[in-house]
Design an enzyme around this catalytic site. Sequence first.
Site, PDB file in Angstrom:
ATOM      1  N   TYR A   1       0.880  -1.179   0.000  1.00  0.00           N
ATOM      2  CA  TYR A   1       0.000   0.000   0.000  1.00  0.00           C
ATOM      3  C   TYR A   1       0.906   1.215   0.000  1.00  0.00           C
ATOM      4  O   TYR A   1       1.693   1.410   0.932  1.00  0.00           O
ATOM      5  CB  TYR A   1      -0.920  -0.025   1.220  1.00  0.00           C
ATOM      6  CG  TYR A   1      -1.725   1.237   1.459  1.00  0.00           C
ATOM      7  CD1 TYR A   1      -2.054   2.123   0.429  1.00  0.00           C
ATOM      8  CD2 TYR A   1      -2.188   1.548   2.738  1.00  0.00           C
ATOM      9  CE1 TYR A   1      -2.797   3.264   0.670  1.00  0.00           C
ATOM     10  CE2 TYR A   1      -2.934   2.682   2.990  1.00  0.00           C
ATOM     11  CZ  TYR A   1      -3.238   3.537   1.956  1.00  0.00           C
ATOM     12  OH  TYR A   1      -3.972   4.668   2.188  1.00  0.00           O
TER      13      TYR A   1
ATOM     14  N   LYS B   1      -2.343  -1.776  -3.411  1.00  0.00           N
ATOM     15  CA  LYS B   1      -3.183  -0.585  -3.497  1.00  0.00           C
ATOM     16  C   LYS B   1      -2.316   0.548  -4.019  1.00  0.00           C
ATOM     17  O   LYS B   1      -1.393   1.018  -3.338  1.00  0.00           O
ATOM     18  CB  LYS B   1      -3.789  -0.211  -2.146  1.00  0.00           C
ATOM     19  CG  LYS B   1      -4.625   1.064  -2.264  1.00  0.00           C
ATOM     20  CD  LYS B   1      -5.258   1.509  -0.970  1.00  0.00           C
ATOM     21  CE  LYS B   1      -5.921   2.868  -1.206  1.00  0.00           C
ATOM     22  NZ  LYS B   1      -6.562   3.407   0.008  1.00  0.00           N
TER      23      LYS B   1
END
Length: 308
Positions: free
Chosen positions: A143, A171
Amino acid sequence: MTSNKLMTNAVWPVMLTPMNADRTIDWAGVDRVTDWYINAGCEGLFTNSRSSEVEFLTPDERVELVRRVVARADGRAAVVATGTFGQSAAEEITSIKKVHDAGADAVVILTNHLGEPGASEAEWSGQLETIVEGTGDIKLGFYECPTPWKRLIPANVYGWAAHTGRFVFHKDVSHSVPDMTRKLEASAGTPLRLYNGQISSVIESMALGGRGHSGYASSLYPELVVWLCAQNGADNEQTRLVQRLLTVAERMINVNYPSSAKQLLAQRTGMPITAASRMPGAYPLDDHGFAPLQNMTELIESLDLTLA
């Protein structure tokens, strides 16, 4: 474990963490929110995310939050969760193992926690390699968390991670279609799946091979994002309308986030959750501040979109 959903789900809400007025975790609220996301069609949940206020939870709360979401999901959805918090490699390895043992299908590494802001690529990628080597066969994710600073993953490091076979979730917050393109090219043929954190370019990223979305829009309007991602990059009047509406809504929710998001979620769903938050500067909006969010939601719902 729900690894099948881990590798097929397209929408990963960054889960909000309901809190009581005294800012302790509202565990019944966590159950309600988990059910709501799943009932809206999400087969994947991202807890211990920034939106979950992971930076302001204790180590024990982080583990217990994962355990609670996994238990409530009960196989209906895969669960990924952050497992690194800016510590030494040895401490990060221990933390990842604890989150995995709590039931997470994959444990997410925050890229900005792999070194100080001025660290060279060699320094922070070396930290990454140590963590990968020390965590056995645990499935991992990335992420590119924007706070306290953003560290984007270069395509060469992304490709290396992808080809280890260990990474299954990313992400992306580059907000750049060219950057996502380079990552997708570097990871072709591997299990690593890219989820765009910015709703405004989901059509484009999915057309290039991205697998869906993980961000604010998924957390507040999951049914629309589930529909949009199911179109798999189709570019037409209907998909463009939904993407534009969600782009505006995602921007509007930034004010006093995540309190504003909890406030809107309670209004949308009728769930008895408060706007309480531990994030500095987050507090409930007054009627004047909340009205635009309410109006935006009413506009979306009044369009009676044919999502078939």
